[in-house]
Write a protein that holds these residues in place. Sequence first.
Motif, short mmCIF file in Angstrom:
data_model
loop_
_atom_site.label_atom_id
_atom_site.label_comp_id
_atom_site.label_asym_id
_atom_site.label_seq_id
_atom_site.Cartn_x
_atom_site.Cartn_y
_atom_site.Cartn_z
N ASP A 134 0.79 -1.42 -0.05
CA ASP A 134 0.15 -0.16 0.07
C ASP A 134 0.73 1.53 -0.07
N ARG A 160 -0.49 -3.13 -4.12
CA ARG A 160 -1.81 -3.74 -4.30
C ARG A 160 -2.88 -3.54 -5.71
N MET A 320 -1.32 -14.45 4.48
CA MET A 320 -1.12 -13.16 2.96
C MET A 320 -1.76 -14.41 1.97
N THR A 322 -4.84 -14.69 2.28
CA THR A 322 -5.93 -14.22 2.29
C THR A 322 -6.09 -12.47 1.68
N GLN A 323 -5.21 -12.44 1.65
CA GLN A 323 -5.09 -11.12 0.43
C GLN A 323 -5.50 -11.70 -0.40
N ALA A 326 -8.90 -12.39 -1.56
CA ALA A 326 -9.58 -10.89 -1.59
C ALA A 326 -9.58 -10.71 -3.03
#
Length: 496
Positions: A134, A160, A320, A322-323, A326
């Motif tokens: 980010d 991202r 990570m 999970t990200q 997502a």
Amino acid sequence: MPSTRNGLRATRLPPALITLLLLAASAHVQSQPADIEARIARVEHGLSSRIVVKGQPRAHMDLAERMAFHDVPAVSIALINNQRIEWARAYGVLEPGSDRAATPDSLFQAGSVSKTVAALGALRLVEQGRLSLDAPANSLLKHWKIPDSAFTAQQPVTLRALLNHSAGMSVHGFFGYAQGERLPTLLQILDGVAPANSDPIRVEAAPGSAWTYSGGGYTAVQQMMADAGAAPFPQLMQQQVLGPLQMRDSSYATDLAPALRVRAAHAHPSDGNPVAGGWRVYPEAAAAGLWTTASDLAKVVLEVQQAGHGTAGKVLSTAMATQMLARVKGDYGLGLYVEPIGSGSSFAHTGGTHGFRAQIQGYTHTGQGIVVLTNSDGGAALVEEILVSVAAEYGWPEFQIVEKPALAADAALNAEVAGDYLLMDAPARVTREGDRLYFQCDLFGVRPMELFRQSGREYFMTAEDMTIAFPPATAGRVAGFDLKRGATTYPATRKE
């Protein structure tokens, strides 16, 4: 343009090669228990289009025959079940007109599936503290900067957003270079400077405002990763991903090592003309440059499955993963298309370069998945037919056959929408044959696909699960159409 009347077309492959395909389809198999062999046989003989017209007869089809029908010389499959590679098979020949049989060790270009593997590398660098998801991207780029604009003044580009295709970056995809042709440096590609054959990579919309697929964005990620890793991208990916996952037959190198080169499939583009040297070269490695095998790519699917299911993988932590899984914008996470399904997620990516088509598919909660690699522009339709067969055999939560009713043809509407278009920078054509309407675009292969009217000005296809909607005409002329595939809509414009 070849005819597809009644769903049939004389294959462009010569009869001798069709015979070879039928023979090679049963060659180079790995010995399996009898029950697995039986499952493989049912997959090989159970192909079907995913969408069928209600009321029309349908039958399961054989893989070798469908390879010939779709003009696909070779296909390689790795099937994942119970979170392991249950079987791997290859069919056909590595180059049209040869007797070089494909094997599970044969290499194919992965096209945009390269982005998924590159995203694993970028996320691993984030976990190592060498990149940030980010932080402003320009704070992470050392040897090149994303040019400032009115769009970046509103919101900076981030890693991202780049991995998600929501950074507002330009350049959808790349054309590749002939072997022996002078290759541009990465900096020349980023700025669109000769000998680069693509436009400069720039921000064309406010970062975070919308999802727009951008191979250019992943090329910026490639530069960012090389800067952070202080190493050329191919070596960095070997260190961060290919080595840890034991992907021994995979490479991002623009010039394959001799031991890999002899096992590489040759491209079979839609025009049927041989490609000099066997394939084009893609220095835009993160976006399109991976050479791999089906079994190697299956290790990527297993890595995402394991980490996404709550157990740290060899590259990704569970946090990570999970990200990565997502959704940020659109139906896309970080390097993967993601669909919430059941108690987990379906994740996938397709890929295509000049003369190659590929797909990976996996499920976080069922331990199932697949990799399919082909050396043909016509491979995408074949891949979907294979997925339908596998889904039926293994009880997948997706890719079931769907019946759709078709309305009667509207001759006046067909005449109105027929013409030449531009879809994602690629020529597309809608043509009439009697009261039938067809769509063709090389993005999906050389074969025209019949359009069936489902409502008003909207049509569906059976060869691929896509729909096309035409807006009302202005002064008797349709300005374009919207092609919908999954949750994503791709606009096309009418050519003058």
